[in-house]
Scaffold this active site. Sequence first.
Site, PDB file in Angstrom:
ATOM      1  N   HIS A 170      -6.311   3.392   0.307  1.00  0.00           N
ATOM      2  CA  HIS A 170      -6.017   3.711   1.716  1.00  0.00           C
ATOM      3  C   HIS A 170      -6.728   5.040   1.943  1.00  0.00           C
ATOM      4  CE1 HIS A 170      -2.881   3.975   5.191  1.00  0.00           C
ATOM      5  NE2 HIS A 170      -3.693   5.022   5.323  1.00  0.00           N
ATOM      6  N   GLY A 199     -13.991   7.319  -7.994  1.00  0.00           N
ATOM      7  CA  GLY A 199     -12.715   7.803  -8.521  1.00  0.00           C
ATOM      8  C   GLY A 199     -11.525   7.533  -7.621  1.00  0.00           C
ATOM      9  N   ASN A 211     -12.627  10.506  -2.303  1.00  0.00           N
ATOM     10  CA  ASN A 211     -13.078   9.615  -3.368  1.00  0.00           C
ATOM     11  C   ASN A 211     -13.167   8.205  -2.798  1.00  0.00           C
ATOM     12  OD1 ASN A 211     -13.034  11.736  -5.253  1.00  0.00           O
ATOM     13  ND2 ASN A 211     -10.852  11.451  -5.620  1.00  0.00           N
ATOM     14  N   HIS A 219      -3.970   1.371   8.321  1.00  0.00           N
ATOM     15  CA  HIS A 219      -4.589   1.116   7.029  1.00  0.00           C
ATOM     16  C   HIS A 219      -6.095   0.928   7.182  1.00  0.00           C
ATOM     17  CE1 HIS A 219      -4.742  -0.101   2.802  1.00  0.00           C
ATOM     18  NE2 HIS A 219      -5.741  -0.892   3.203  1.00  0.00           N
ATOM     19  N   HIS A 278      -8.600  14.582   0.416  1.00  0.00           N
ATOM     20  CA  HIS A 278      -7.928  15.645  -0.321  1.00  0.00           C
ATOM     21  C   HIS A 278      -8.363  16.972   0.301  1.00  0.00           C
ATOM     22  CE1 HIS A 278      -6.948  13.197  -4.045  1.00  0.00           C
ATOM     23  NE2 HIS A 278      -7.945  12.466  -3.567  1.00  0.00           N
ATOM     24  N   CYS A 333       0.867  -1.181   0.000  1.00  0.00           N
ATOM     25  CA  CYS A 333       0.000   0.000   0.000  1.00  0.00           C
ATOM     26  C   CYS A 333       0.910   1.239   0.000  1.00  0.00           C
ATOM     27  CB  CYS A 333      -0.919   0.011   1.225  1.00  0.00           C
ATOM     28  SG  CYS A 333      -1.814   1.570   1.407  1.00  0.00           S
ATOM     29  N   ASP A 366       0.133  16.370  -2.260  1.00  0.00           N
ATOM     30  CA  ASP A 366      -0.152  15.460  -3.356  1.00  0.00           C
ATOM     31  C   ASP A 366       0.949  15.578  -4.409  1.00  0.00           C
ATOM     32  OD1 ASP A 366      -3.038  14.003  -4.420  1.00  0.00           O
ATOM     33  OD2 ASP A 366      -1.479  14.391  -5.915  1.00  0.00           O
ATOM     34  N   HIS A 377      -8.095   8.495   2.319  1.00  0.00           N
ATOM     35  CA  HIS A 377      -7.405   9.790   2.274  1.00  0.00           C
ATOM     36  C   HIS A 377      -8.413  10.886   1.988  1.00  0.00           C
ATOM     37  CE1 HIS A 377      -7.186   7.888  -1.719  1.00  0.00           C
ATOM     38  NE2 HIS A 377      -7.276   9.098  -2.243  1.00  0.00           N
ATOM     39  N   CYS A 413       0.499   3.452   3.132  1.00  0.00           N
ATOM     40  CA  CYS A 413       1.132   2.862   4.326  1.00  0.00           C
ATOM     41  C   CYS A 413       2.631   3.101   4.271  1.00  0.00           C
ATOM     42  CB  CYS A 413       0.849   1.365   4.412  1.00  0.00           C
ATOM     43  SG  CYS A 413      -0.796   0.946   5.046  1.00  0.00           S
TER      44      CYS A 413
HETATM   45  P1  5GP Z   1      -7.549   9.228  -5.336  1.00  0.00           P
HETATM   46  O1  5GP Z   1      -7.568   9.225  -6.835  1.00  0.00           O
HETATM   47  O2  5GP Z   1      -7.403   7.831  -4.796  1.00  0.00           O
HETATM   48  O3  5GP Z   1      -8.664   9.983  -4.712  1.00  0.00           O
HETATM   49  O4  5GP Z   1      -6.267  10.049  -4.926  1.00  0.00           O
HETATM   50  C1  5GP Z   1      -4.979   9.524  -4.897  1.00  0.00           C
HETATM   51  C2  5GP Z   1      -4.039  10.696  -4.901  1.00  0.00           C
HETATM   52  O5  5GP Z   1      -2.768  10.248  -4.476  1.00  0.00           O
HETATM   53  C3  5GP Z   1      -3.842  11.340  -6.281  1.00  0.00           C
HETATM   54  O6  5GP Z   1      -4.216  12.715  -6.213  1.00  0.00           O
HETATM   55  C4  5GP Z   1      -2.361  11.148  -6.556  1.00  0.00           C
HETATM   56  O7  5GP Z   1      -1.780  12.253  -7.207  1.00  0.00           O
HETATM   57  C5  5GP Z   1      -1.778  10.928  -5.174  1.00  0.00           C
HETATM   58  N1  5GP Z   1      -0.615  10.077  -5.134  1.00  0.00           N
HETATM   59  C6  5GP Z   1      -0.487   8.844  -5.693  1.00  0.00           C
HETATM   60  N2  5GP Z   1       0.717   8.326  -5.410  1.00  0.00           N
HETATM   61  C7  5GP Z   1       1.364   9.252  -4.646  1.00  0.00           C
HETATM   62  C8  5GP Z   1       2.659   9.291  -4.039  1.00  0.00           C
HETATM   63  O8  5GP Z   1       3.461   8.365  -4.129  1.00  0.00           O
HETATM   64  N3  5GP Z   1       2.970  10.411  -3.325  1.00  0.00           N
HETATM   65  C9  5GP Z   1       2.090  11.456  -3.195  1.00  0.00           C
HETATM   66  N4  5GP Z   1       2.516  12.508  -2.466  1.00  0.00           N
HETATM   67  N5  5GP Z   1       0.865  11.443  -3.740  1.00  0.00           N
HETATM   68  C10 5GP Z   1       0.516  10.362  -4.464  1.00  0.00           C
HETATM   69 ZN    ZN Z   2      -2.434   1.512   3.542  1.00  0.00          ZN
END
Ligand code: 5GP
Ligand code: ZN
Length: 115
Positions: free
Chosen positions: A99, A94, A88, A46, A103, A4, A30, A101, A7
């Site tokens: 994990h 989306g 999301n 997690h 935004h 993950c 991000d 999160h 994680c």
């Molecule tokens: P989701 O699409 O799941 O709502 O958001 C995942 C977010 O994680 C995306 O905005 C993407 O840019 C960010 N993200 C993915 N991998 C990494 C990473 O390794 N480091 C950071 N800082 N952000 C990440």
């Molecule tokens: Zn995780």
Amino acid sequence: MADCIFCKIANKEIPSTVVYEDDQVIAFKDLEPQAPVHVLVIPKKHVASIAALKSEDKELAGHILCEVIPKIAKEQGVTDSGFRVVANTGAEGGQTVNHLHFHLLGGRSMQWPPG
Ligand code: 5GP
Ligand code: ZN
């Protein structure tokens, strides 16, 4: 959880730009910011998504929403201008990283409804 990404970020196995951390939560910038302020706020433990939260996570979820997010918004200077919090959830929501999160987006005008 093994494999993950978030994680690994929480465990500092993958580097990130951390803007807030305590014993339960870490928040970092991000990688592909969609706004001048784009911070991801995650529990260190997690949890796959909002859909996977349990009653035992009430204190953690309340801590994130009532304390951590408002504090980061203030530190990032978007409390007065306004900001958006997005979690999301699942495929049609989306979600790409499984994990939980949040935004925290700000620093520009947002549109509604989302695409
Ligand atoms: P989701 O699409 O799941 O709502 O958001 C995942 C977010 O994680 C995306 O905005 C993407 O840019 C960010 N993200 C993915 N991998 C990494 C990473 O390794 N480091 C950071 N800082 N952000 C990440
Ligand atoms: Zn995780």
